[in-house]
Motif scaffolding. Sequence first.
Motif, short mmCIF file in Angstrom:
data_model
loop_
_atom_site.label_atom_id
_atom_site.label_comp_id
_atom_site.label_asym_id
_atom_site.label_seq_id
_atom_site.Cartn_x
_atom_site.Cartn_y
_atom_site.Cartn_z
N ILE A 239 0.85 -1.19 0.00
CA ILE A 239 0.00 0.00 0.00
C ILE A 239 0.88 1.24 0.00
O ILE A 239 1.79 1.38 0.84
N PHE A 240 0.64 2.13 -0.96
CA PHE A 240 1.27 3.44 -0.96
C PHE A 240 0.26 4.45 -0.43
O PHE A 240 -0.84 4.59 -0.97
N VAL A 261 3.54 -7.04 8.55
CA VAL A 261 4.21 -5.96 7.82
C VAL A 261 5.68 -6.01 8.23
O VAL A 261 6.00 -5.96 9.42
N PRO A 262 6.59 -6.20 7.29
CA PRO A 262 6.47 -5.93 5.85
C PRO A 262 6.33 -7.16 4.95
O PRO A 262 6.17 -7.01 3.75
N SER A 266 3.71 -4.65 2.40
CA SER A 266 4.65 -3.54 2.54
C SER A 266 3.89 -2.22 2.48
O SER A 266 2.93 -2.09 1.73
N VAL A 267 4.32 -1.25 3.29
CA VAL A 267 3.61 0.02 3.39
C VAL A 267 4.61 1.17 3.21
O VAL A 267 5.67 1.19 3.84
N ILE A 268 4.24 2.13 2.34
CA ILE A 268 5.05 3.34 2.12
C ILE A 268 4.20 4.57 2.42
O ILE A 268 3.04 4.64 2.02
N GLY A 269 4.80 5.55 3.10
CA GLY A 269 4.14 6.83 3.35
C GLY A 269 4.77 7.93 2.51
O GLY A 269 5.60 7.69 1.63
#
Length: 332
Positions: A239-240, A261-262, A266-269
């Motif tokens: 998720i972005f 996670v991850p 995977s998560v990006i801010g």
Amino acid sequence: MATIKDVARHAGVSYTTVSHVLNKTRPVSVDARDRVLAAVEALAYVPSALARSLKSNATGSIGLIIPNNTNPYFSEVARGIEDSCYAAGYSVILCNSDDDPAKQRDYLNVLLTKRCDGLIVATLAQTDGELLRKMKVPTVLLDRAPKDMAIDLVAVDNAAGGTLAAEHLLALGRRRIACIGGPESLDISCERIAGLRRTLRDAGVAVQDDMLRYADFTSAGGYTAARELLTSDDMPDAIFCCNDLMAIGALRAAAERGIDVPDALSVIGFDDIDLAQFVHPPLTSVSQNTRTLGQLTAQCLLDRIADPNRPVQRQTITPQLHVRGSTVRVQT
């Protein structure tokens, strides 16, 4: 509160002599100067900023309007602005518009009545461009400006930030990539999403409509949007999020669902606020370097105040990706 006439009476001199001592506009005898300074100290006299501004046509103040200072991104940018303005001898008057065009307009009028020497406005409402033209106050916009308005602007290449996020996730082997954007009406959010989608499309990976959600740039908004994404049959593997607060909400949603996670997700801010490195896992984020952004914006305004006739400046900052523990390569 003591007045200049009180100081004059206490020192046994005329109020014009007091003015000359304080403003250093004419030589005054040592005895008179010492008596004036002693009277100022005894009475705790503070010169009127308004009176001085009427004489010098300057108040030494800068008006700053941001959408919400509870958002760490804006508070960090504001700190960079304040540090630079303070070093240059200016104080900063901070106003929160709450993303409300009417409230922003009211604050613009308030700052005008306070005779601020310059203004910095973050995410200017399109309808307020004409008001700024009428005010004729040195102004710098942060994030975006009306397309038909010749005004100084400092902004981040938002589309490039979305590209950085997409390239990173693709390099990690992620293919089911979801996106949580900010409000659909905000250009900065649309640009970040566009950068992500274009890069993924060029790589043969599409962000399906059911993998795109919109929220309000808050942790609660990101949490709600991520819960919807993580309960779908075709769950994403990345998720972005278009800001860090929404990404932090997404981390909470994943934890509640028992999603790792991850590895599984995977998560990006976006923003790289100070808090990003202290959540669990530490958040990978597209960095705008908020303090530097604030300092650059302040310097742009100080340059405009010093030379009102200088050419309009449009400065764009290239973001960088800070990789942390919330993203990892797909395990094979």
